[in-house]
Design a protein around this motif. Structure first.
Motif, short mmCIF file in Angstrom:
data_model
loop_
_atom_site.label_atom_id
_atom_site.label_comp_id
_atom_site.label_asym_id
_atom_site.label_seq_id
_atom_site.Cartn_x
_atom_site.Cartn_y
_atom_site.Cartn_z
N VAL A 82 -0.94 5.08 -5.08
CA VAL A 82 -2.32 4.66 -5.36
C VAL A 82 -3.24 5.79 -4.95
O VAL A 82 -3.32 6.15 -3.77
CB VAL A 82 -2.68 3.37 -4.59
CG1 VAL A 82 -4.11 2.96 -4.90
CG2 VAL A 82 -1.70 2.26 -4.95
N LYS A 83 -3.94 6.38 -5.91
CA LYS A 83 -4.83 7.50 -5.62
C LYS A 83 -6.15 7.00 -5.04
O LYS A 83 -6.63 5.92 -5.38
CB LYS A 83 -5.11 8.30 -6.90
CG LYS A 83 -3.85 8.78 -7.61
CD LYS A 83 -3.06 9.76 -6.77
CE LYS A 83 -1.77 10.16 -7.46
NZ LYS A 83 -1.98 10.95 -8.68
N PRO A 117 -1.66 -3.04 -2.09
CA PRO A 117 -2.84 -2.20 -1.89
C PRO A 117 -4.13 -2.85 -2.35
O PRO A 117 -5.17 -2.76 -1.70
CB PRO A 117 -2.52 -0.94 -2.71
CG PRO A 117 -1.04 -0.91 -2.78
CD PRO A 117 -0.63 -2.34 -2.86
N PHE A 130 -5.98 3.36 4.61
CA PHE A 130 -6.43 3.19 3.23
C PHE A 130 -7.69 4.01 2.93
O PHE A 130 -8.34 3.81 1.91
CB PHE A 130 -6.63 1.71 2.92
CG PHE A 130 -5.32 0.98 2.75
CD1 PHE A 130 -4.78 0.77 1.50
CD2 PHE A 130 -4.60 0.55 3.85
CE1 PHE A 130 -3.56 0.13 1.34
CE2 PHE A 130 -3.38 -0.09 3.72
CZ PHE A 130 -2.86 -0.30 2.46
N GLU A 177 -0.21 5.08 -0.29
CA GLU A 177 -1.51 5.77 -0.30
C GLU A 177 -1.55 6.92 0.69
O GLU A 177 -2.63 7.36 1.09
CB GLU A 177 -2.64 4.76 -0.01
CG GLU A 177 -2.76 3.67 -1.05
CD GLU A 177 -4.14 3.05 -1.11
OE1 GLU A 177 -5.13 3.73 -0.80
OE2 GLU A 177 -4.22 1.87 -1.48
N SER A 191 -1.85 10.40 1.94
CA SER A 191 -2.48 11.54 1.27
C SER A 191 -1.53 12.72 1.13
O SER A 191 -1.54 13.43 0.11
CB SER A 191 -3.74 11.97 2.03
OG SER A 191 -3.42 12.37 3.36
#
Length: 449
Positions: free
Chosen positions: A439-440, A124, A218, A408, A410
């Motif tokens: 990964v927020k 990421p 992303f 990532e 959502s």
């Protein structure tokens, strides 16, 4: 009656809503809003997302407002207010439990070549670091850096390779290749004789779609919208009608991001109406793909009848098509089944969702992104069914198939966030461990911000 949720009331007022105006915006009775705020009931999970959107707060924040004790002692939370009934009257106890356990033979772990040119960084972070470079490549598309241009017969397999990387969700490798390929294609189309420009434009459209996958997955939705405009322009210059239809399919991402779902659905329908389905298998696949995506938009907008009509159109097309990749989109009977699962989850029909998945797994010949999407939707269905341990099993399968697609995603993050707050003991620890690999979002440029 539970304790009053004063912070929820404060959030409603901060959003400029009275109880009456919030109820009207959500299409519910004002008594429901009063019951949420006085602690008598809590909204079901499907309505929670709409409530969070209306209040302008993240779903995780809403979970805390609805369960304030979870902020200080999450392990003490017990859902005793009737929310276990789930959505549409389904209960966890009454749902089918015939879904096979996930086995190693049911998933494929994509094996990637080590990128020795960019050592010591997680995938990421590599992609995020490449985003400013991608912007500059697009800025200079009419004046690219000097460099070589391979013959057309060498560019064709190079573009095909990035299409495969996109469909396998191999985003870190894809990002590196796109940054090398796009300047070369920009040089190629500028130098091409008029008679060859459509061929180079067709290659450029496919490369732009690969670049858009990076931006969209992303969370760089402003960049994604810009790339989609370039993709559409390249598709028009290719003079390939079906490639233009494929570009409209990709354009749908803009409307998902902006949540203008009705407009997006109409755009996709208009594009499908221009296609003569009987012309070829590729035409049928493009037509079906457009309706497949329109169905998801309709379901997410709360229109179950329209969603059903669109997915039936897609199903009819799938009968004319072998499951496979058509103009860069996976389509066929299996893809339609996965989207039927998505529709059931979107409208909260938990029983239908689990029945669609029961005893079935996507074929291993499907691209990794589409197969992992099945397990993400299955995990969301288990979340609605209040089966947290099965959520973890499904999301784990999705991550094994396409880790960069999941890390990532959502919807995965929203579900894991909620379950971290509302489960206890070892189950909560398992969700914490899974969350550590996610990964927020971190302040990217998105619509509405």
């Amino acid at each position: 009656m539970g304790a009053p949720r004063h912070d929820l009331t404060t959030a409603r007022k901060a959003a400029g809503h009275t109880q009456e105006s919030l109820a009207e915006a959500l299409g519910i009775d004002v008594k429901s809003v009063r019951n949420w705020e006085n602690g008598t009931y809590r909204p079901d999970r499907l309505r929670q997302q709409r409530l969070a959107n209306e209040l302008g707060i993240p779903r995780r924040r809403l979970s805390i407002l609805l369960t304030p004790e979870a902020a200080t002692n999450p392990s003490s939370y017990v859902n005793s207010d009737g929310d276990r009934a789930g959505v549409a009257g389904q209960t966890g106890q009454n749902l089918p439990d015939t879904i096979p356990e996930l086995r190693n033979s049911e998933v494929i772990e994509v094996r990637r070549q080590e990128d020795i040119s960019r050592p010591g960084r997680a995938a990421p972070s590599l992609v995020h670091a490449d985003i400013p470079i991608l912007r500059r490549v697009l800025d200079s598309r009419d004046l690219p850096d000097d460099g070589p241009v391979r013959p057309l017969d060498e560019l064709v397999p190079a573009v095909r390779a990035v299409v495969v990387q996109r469909m396998q969700s191999d985003y870190s490798a894809l990002s590196a290749e796109v940054l090398k390929l796009l300047p070369e294609l920009h040089r190629a189309i500028l130098a091409a004789p008029p008679g060859r420009k459509p061929q180079y434009a067709a290659l450029l459209a496919r490369a732009y779609r690969a670049a858009d996958a990076i931006a969209d997955k992303f969370g760089y939705y402003d960049l994604s919208a810009r790339i989609i405009d370039l993709l559409k322009d390249a598709a028009l210059k290719s003079e390939e009608d079906l490639l233009i239809g494929s570009a409209e399919y990709v354009r749908g991402e803009i409307f998902f991001a902006s949540e203008d779902l009705d407009t997006g659905r109409r755009v996709l329908t208009a594009a499908a109406d221009k296609i003569r389905v009987s012309a070829s298998e590729r035409a049928a696949a493009t037509y079906g793909s457009l309706h497949m995506r329109a169905a998801v938009m309709a379901a997410r907008a709360g229109s179950a009848l329209r969603a059903r009509d669109h997915i039936e159109e897609a199903q009819q097309s799938a009968r004319k098509v072998n499951e496979g990749v058509h103009l860069g989109t996976a389509f066929g009977a299996a893809s339609v089944r996965i989207h039927r699962l998505s529709l059931a989850v979107e409208i909260g029909d938990v029983g239908a969702a689990l029945r669609l998945a029961s005893g079935w797994a996507p074929p291993t010949t499907m691209p990794a992104e589409r197969r992992s999407h099945f397990y993400i939707e299955l995990g969301r269905a288990f979340h609605l069914a209040d089966r947290p341990e099965r959520v973890l099993s499904a999301f784990g399968a999705a991550k094994r198939i396409a880790p960069e697609h999941v890390c990532e995603h959502s919807q995965v993050i929203d579900v894991i966030d909620h379950l971290e707050l509302t489960t206890r003991g070892g189950t909560r620890d398992a969700f914490r461990r899974f969350a550590a690999g996610l990964v927020k979002p971190q302040g990217r440029n998105t619509f509405g911000l």
